[in-house]
Write a protein that holds these residues in place. Structure first.
Motif, PDB file in Angstrom:
ATOM      1  N   ALA A   1     -70.709 -35.690  36.408  1.00  0.00           N
ATOM      2  CA  ALA A   1     -71.359 -36.977  36.674  1.00  0.00           C
ATOM      3  C   ALA A   1     -71.167 -37.959  35.522  1.00  0.00           C
ATOM      4  CB  ALA A   1     -72.847 -36.765  36.924  1.00  0.00           C
ATOM      5  N   GLY A   2     -71.069 -37.439  34.298  1.00  0.00           N
ATOM      6  CA  GLY A   2     -70.986 -38.316  33.139  1.00  0.00           C
ATOM      7  C   GLY A   2     -69.618 -38.874  32.858  1.00  0.00           C
ATOM      8  N   GLU A   3     -68.580 -38.320  33.500  1.00  0.00           N
ATOM      9  CA  GLU A   3     -67.232 -38.819  33.269  1.00  0.00           C
ATOM     10  C   GLU A   3     -67.053 -40.210  33.882  1.00  0.00           C
ATOM     11  OE1 GLU A   3     -64.316 -37.733  31.653  1.00  0.00           O
ATOM     12  OE2 GLU A   3     -65.861 -36.538  30.676  1.00  0.00           O
ATOM     13  N   PRO A   4     -66.319 -41.098  33.206  1.00  0.00           N
ATOM     14  CA  PRO A   4     -66.066 -42.422  33.786  1.00  0.00           C
ATOM     15  C   PRO A   4     -65.194 -42.323  35.019  1.00  0.00           C
ATOM     16  CG  PRO A   4     -64.723 -42.084  31.827  1.00  0.00           C
ATOM     17  CD  PRO A   4     -65.695 -40.927  31.897  1.00  0.00           C
ATOM     18  N   GLU A   5     -65.248 -43.362  35.819  1.00  0.00           N
ATOM     19  CA  GLU A   5     -64.439 -43.376  37.038  1.00  0.00           C
ATOM     20  C   GLU A   5     -62.962 -43.275  36.700  1.00  0.00           C
ATOM     21  OE1 GLU A   5     -63.811 -46.099  41.077  1.00  0.00           O
ATOM     22  OE2 GLU A   5     -64.916 -46.891  39.365  1.00  0.00           O
ATOM     23  N   ALA A   6     -62.254 -42.421  37.398  1.00  0.00           N
ATOM     24  CA  ALA A   6     -60.823 -42.243  37.165  1.00  0.00           C
ATOM     25  C   ALA A   6     -60.132 -42.058  38.504  1.00  0.00           C
ATOM     26  CB  ALA A   6     -60.560 -41.038  36.269  1.00  0.00           C
ATOM     27  N   LYS A   7     -58.860 -42.480  38.574  1.00  0.00           N
ATOM     28  CA  LYS A   7     -58.124 -42.300  39.825  1.00  0.00           C
ATOM     29  C   LYS A   7     -57.936 -40.821  40.111  1.00  0.00           C
ATOM     30  CE  LYS A   7     -54.099 -43.873  42.404  1.00  0.00           C
ATOM     31  NZ  LYS A   7     -52.864 -44.690  42.397  1.00  0.00           N
ATOM     32  N   LEU A   8     -57.740 -40.016  39.042  1.00  0.00           N
ATOM     33  CA  LEU A   8     -57.613 -38.574  39.205  1.00  0.00           C
ATOM     34  C   LEU A   8     -58.359 -37.884  38.067  1.00  0.00           C
ATOM     35  CD1 LEU A   8     -54.585 -36.477  40.286  1.00  0.00           C
ATOM     36  CD2 LEU A   8     -55.737 -35.898  38.152  1.00  0.00           C
ATOM     37  N   THR A   9     -59.304 -37.033  38.416  1.00  0.00           N
ATOM     38  CA  THR A   9     -60.031 -36.253  37.417  1.00  0.00           C
ATOM     39  C   THR A   9     -59.243 -34.983  37.116  1.00  0.00           C
ATOM     40  OG1 THR A   9     -62.186 -37.079  38.150  1.00  0.00           O
ATOM     41  CG2 THR A   9     -62.169 -35.022  36.908  1.00  0.00           C
TER      42      THR A   9
END
Length: 297
Positions: A159-167
């Motif tokens: 949940a804490g990761e920033p928005e990314a096109k691919l995690t």
């Protein structure tokens, strides 16, 4: 607005995940029919809610015939950071959890309404087939033998990761405990020198400096790390081009304590500059049958 959709196999740990998100300040809704995702998101946005989480399960897809993939496209078209967290576990683990809690599988009740009979194994297999298309567009977490406290940390991290096109997730594991269910790419590093055979490092992990120094000084380890980096760098654009939102790279050694942990850390450091890179270590916490129990949802 950030919206996390928690889904997956019954007994996979959805209740733990949704409670953790609620504790982290998310506005949470449990067992929301999938067809209401868009109107609920619109309503929450209008009321000023910036972070929300909803839990949906296979019953929603069976009863309402909803297409979650189309719903996700609609949400993202509106600018919503919509992420799907899919919780799963091995069949053996799921059967054990239902046996321990003495709860019925949710699909068993639906089958009875249609005058059908489903064993717990049949229900799990049927649920997997229903949810398979959703798993393909989700960040999949395998909760087999996972402590609830470890699952809560993984959910916080996701949940804490920033928005990314691919995690991009690098996950270490031990082959003696089995291959993680949620693995897109798997690299076996059991051929590398093993710190376990040195008494002074046996009780340590790949996160400890003596082990890291030892492995960093081994040319084979450096060569392996560089080869994996080259492979991921070469093929990551192709995964991204296929509109993949999640890629899990699993690194395995015998026990998941030394070599795989160190290699996963080095890979995560190399890719740390890109948004959406996660590292986690499956085997660093010992799990007993009593401690590892995750309540069914």
């Amino acid at each position: 607005m950030q919206l996390i959709i928690v889904t997956g196999l019954s007994g996979g740990g959805k209740s733990i995940a949704i409670r953790q998100l609620e504790d982290s300040g998310y506005y949470c809704i449990d067992n929301l029919p999938a067809e209401f995702l868009v109107p609920v998101a619109e309503s929450l946005e209008k009321t000023g809610v910036n972070t929300a989480a909803v839990a949906i399960d296979a019953r929603s897809l069976v009863l309402f015939k909803s297409s979650v993939t189309e719903t996700l496209d609609a949400l993202r078209a509106r600018g919503v950071d919509a992420r799907v967290l899919f919780l799963t576990a091995s069949n053996t683990e799921l059967v054990k959890r239902f046996s321990e809690t003495r709860r019925r599988h949710p699909l068993s009740a639906l089958a009875e309404k249609d005058d059908q009979e489903l064993t717990i194994d049949d229900a799990i297999a049927h649920e997997r087939s229903i949810l398979e298309p959703l798993a393909q567009v989700s960040h999949v977490m395998d909760t087999t033998r996972l402590l609830p406290s470890q699952l809560r940390r993984w959910v916080q991290q996701f949940a804490g990761e920033p928005e990314a096109k691919l995690t991009l997730t690098f996950e270490s594991f031990g082959f003696k405990r089995g291959l993680p269910f949620a693995s897109d790419l798997v690299f076996d590093v059991r051929c590398l020198p093993n710190p376990y055979y040195y008494p002074e490092m046996r009780h340590l992990t790949g996160l400890d400096q003596p082990v890291a120094d030892y492995l960093a000084g081994q040319p084979l380890v450096t060569e392996m790390v560089n080869d994996i980096i080259a492979f991921v760098e070469k093929w990551l654009p192709r995964y991204t081009a296929q509109n993949r939102h999640y890629l899990t790279v699993c690194i395995g050694c015998t026990g998941g304590q030394h070599r795989s942990v160190y290699v996963a850390e080095q890979l995560a450091k190399h890719f740390a500059s890109r948004s959406g890179t996660i590292v986690r270590h499956r085997a660093l916490e010992s799990v007993t049958p009593a401690e590892g129990k995750i309540q069914t949802v």
